[in-house]
Design an enzyme around this catalytic site. Structure first.
Site, PDB file in Angstrom:
ATOM      1  N   ARG A 120       0.852  -1.195   0.000  1.00 44.40           N
ATOM      2  CA  ARG A 120       0.000   0.000   0.000  1.00 44.40           C
ATOM      3  C   ARG A 120       0.886   1.242   0.000  1.00 44.40           C
ATOM      4  O   ARG A 120       2.090   1.169   0.135  1.00 44.40           O
ATOM      5  CB  ARG A 120      -0.940  -0.012   1.212  1.00 44.40           C
ATOM      6  N   GLY A 121       0.205   2.404  -0.155  1.00 44.24           N
ATOM      7  CA  GLY A 121       0.952   3.644  -0.314  1.00 44.24           C
ATOM      8  C   GLY A 121       1.140   3.869  -1.806  1.00 44.24           C
ATOM      9  O   GLY A 121       1.482   2.929  -2.554  1.00 44.24           O
ATOM     10  N   ALA A 122       0.896   5.115  -2.243  1.00 44.32           N
ATOM     11  CA  ALA A 122       0.854   5.391  -3.681  1.00 44.32           C
ATOM     12  C   ALA A 122       2.108   4.929  -4.434  1.00 44.32           C
ATOM     13  O   ALA A 122       2.008   4.199  -5.431  1.00 44.32           O
ATOM     14  CB  ALA A 122       0.589   6.881  -3.899  1.00 44.32           C
ATOM     15  N   ARG A 142      -6.909  -0.275  -7.583  1.00 45.91           N
ATOM     16  CA  ARG A 142      -7.260   0.868  -6.711  1.00 45.91           C
ATOM     17  C   ARG A 142      -7.280   2.130  -7.590  1.00 45.91           C
ATOM     18  O   ARG A 142      -6.341   2.350  -8.357  1.00 45.91           O
ATOM     19  CB  ARG A 142      -6.258   1.044  -5.565  1.00 45.91           C
ATOM     20  N   GLN A 197      -3.326   2.686   9.635  1.00 47.17           N
ATOM     21  CA  GLN A 197      -1.975   2.780   9.051  1.00 47.17           C
ATOM     22  C   GLN A 197      -1.037   3.598   9.938  1.00 47.17           C
ATOM     23  O   GLN A 197       0.170   3.398   9.928  1.00 47.17           O
ATOM     24  CB  GLN A 197      -2.032   3.413   7.655  1.00 47.17           C
ATOM     25  N   ASP A 209      -1.795  10.884  -2.561  1.00 47.77           N
ATOM     26  CA  ASP A 209      -2.103   9.850  -3.561  1.00 47.77           C
ATOM     27  C   ASP A 209      -2.269  10.418  -4.960  1.00 47.77           C
ATOM     28  O   ASP A 209      -2.060   9.730  -5.960  1.00 47.77           O
ATOM     29  CB  ASP A 209      -3.356   9.071  -3.153  1.00 47.77           C
TER      30      ASP A 209
HETATM   31  O1  MRU Z   1      -4.870   3.274   1.658  1.00 43.44           O
HETATM   32  P1  MRU Z   1      -3.388   3.490   1.738  1.00 43.44           P
HETATM   33  O2  MRU Z   1      -2.790   2.979   3.002  1.00 43.44           O
HETATM   34  O3  MRU Z   1      -2.673   3.009   0.506  1.00 43.44           O
HETATM   35  O4  MRU Z   1      -3.238   5.084   1.760  1.00 43.44           O
HETATM   36  C1  MRU Z   1      -1.941   5.620   1.718  1.00 43.44           C
HETATM   37  C2  MRU Z   1      -1.889   7.089   1.840  1.00 43.44           C
HETATM   38  O5  MRU Z   1      -2.889   7.775   1.852  1.00 43.44           O
HETATM   39  C3  MRU Z   1      -0.521   7.704   1.847  1.00 43.44           C
HETATM   40  O6  MRU Z   1      -0.505   8.876   2.616  1.00 43.44           O
HETATM   41  C4  MRU Z   1      -0.118   8.055   0.399  1.00 43.44           C
HETATM   42  O7  MRU Z   1      -0.292   6.965  -0.439  1.00 43.44           O
HETATM   43  C5  MRU Z   1       1.290   8.529   0.323  1.00 43.44           C
HETATM   44  S1  MRU Z   1       2.455   7.229   0.590  1.00 43.44           S
HETATM   45  C6  MRU Z   1       4.007   7.885   0.383  1.00 43.44           C
END
Ligand code: MRU
Length: 343
Positions: A49-51, A91, A197, A238
């Site tokens: 997870r995470g962009a 996603r 998270q 994101d």
């Molecule tokens: O649903 P997630 O855990 O993937 O959401 C992640 C976030 O919102 C982060 O802040 C974003 O992706 C930046 S990660 C460097």
């Protein structure tokens, strides 16, 4: 500081090796994704997870699609086109996922037209996306650390750290580099309902790095700002629209509102791969809606009546006017924001 490798190739080079983030903080379990469905499921269920990290996983997943086609003795290009759709749809909000798989698909189209070696070309491109992300994280950290004073108390939301990227993170990169520079930094990590998270991942990651961290109930951020000196908030993103509106984990917008009320700088840190100049403003960003169970029975424990309705957007949009600066690998941008395409 020991760096977490949230994502890399497996030792045999035929699988995407991820740290399964669903198991943290209880267990550090690594998984090898050996099919396109494995990659899609890992992204959709937030094992990865995470962009930036889902972009990297998606790019690597395209290479896995070629391996699958070879195993099944079929033409790789139709399989690649299908994999591109499957992974891209896992996603919707983080632009990095579409950006990365589109980039790999473009290479595939060119190489296939020239009858080139598809697997090695795609492997090079996916590895390049990983390596570039690692380098971008470091540069974000270097630009952003300058905004963090010695002795700072910082609030962050969700996890924008090493777990979310191929490198040292984005928002947390600022903190890691500030600490490397000898600054003392204390972090308040919003727990980040409903999937936690902040408490499961950010607290784990910062504690492991020896950085003081306090888990903060999301709804207590405003009162903490009133009671204690908070020097700044810093979060990831994101998708960042051309006008500087930022989609990030739900709860970012109320944090920015509270920061504005208290006169606290609110920073967003993200790689250039998270900029989406083709989206003019935040209202055009597709916000992922997730299932009811995450809210009414988080982690399998019922916390609300059976079958009650739940509102569960995974992200929200923070308007540009609440954002003091956006820090990318390219530098520090201040309002008014006008992000333009560089390709
Ligand atoms: O649903 P997630 O855990 O993937 O959401 C992640 C976030 O919102 C982060 O802040 C974003 O992706 C930046 S990660 C460097």
């Amino acid at each position: 500081m020991s760096v977490i490798e949230a994502i890399r190739w497996s030792d045999d080079g035929h699988a995407v090796r991820i740290l399964d983030q669903r198991r943290l903080p209880g267990a550090e379990v690594y998984r090898e994704l050996r099919s396109v469905d494995d990659v899609r499921d890992a992204i959709a269920t937030l094992a990865v997870r995470g962009a930036p990290a889902i972009g990297i996983a998606g790019a690597m997943g395209m290479v896995i699609a070629i391996d699958e086609a070879k195993r099944d003795g079929v033409d790789p290009m139709p399989r690649l086109r299908a994999a591109h759709e499957i992974i891209r749809g896992a996603r919707p909000t983080a632009v990095n996922l579409a950006w990365a798989v589109d980039r790999v698909m473009a290479v595939a189209t060119t190489v296939a037209a020239a009858n080139g070696d598809l697997r090695s070309a795609l492997c090079v491109e996916a590895t390049r996306i990983l390596d570039e992300d690692r380098a971008m994280c470091r540069r974000i950290g270097e630009h952003a650390a300058a905004l963090i004073p010695d002795g700072a108390n910082v609030i962050t939301h969700c996890n924008a750290g090493a777990l979310a990227t191929g490198g040292i993170g984005t928002a947390l990169a600022a903190i890691y580099v500030a600490v490397e520079q000898g600054k003392r930094v204390s972090v308040f990590a919003d727990e980040t309902r409903p999937l936690l998270q902040g408490s499961r991942l950010t607290a784990w990651e910062l504690q492991r790095a020896g950085i003081p961290v306090t888990v903060l109930i999301d709804s207590a951020a405003a009162s903490l700002m009133r009671e204690r000196t908070i020097d700044l908030c810093i979060v990831g993103a994101d998708r960042i629209a051309a006008n500087g509106d930022v989609a990030n984990k739900v709860g970012t917008f109320p944090l920015a509102l509270a920061a504005k009320h208290h006169g606290i700088p609110f920073y967003v840190a993200a790689p250039t791969s998270t900029l989406d100049p083709s989206t003019k403003s935040g209202e055009r960003i597709h916000i992922e809606q997730r299932g009811t169970a995450e809210v009414i029975a988080p982690f399998g424990t019922p916390t609300a009546p059976d079958d009650v309705a739940a509102y569960n957007p995974a992200f929200d949009v923070t308007p540009a006017e609440l954002i003091t600066a956006i820090i990318t690998d390219g530098g520090v941008y201040r309002p008014p924001y006008h992000f333009v395409s560089t390709t």
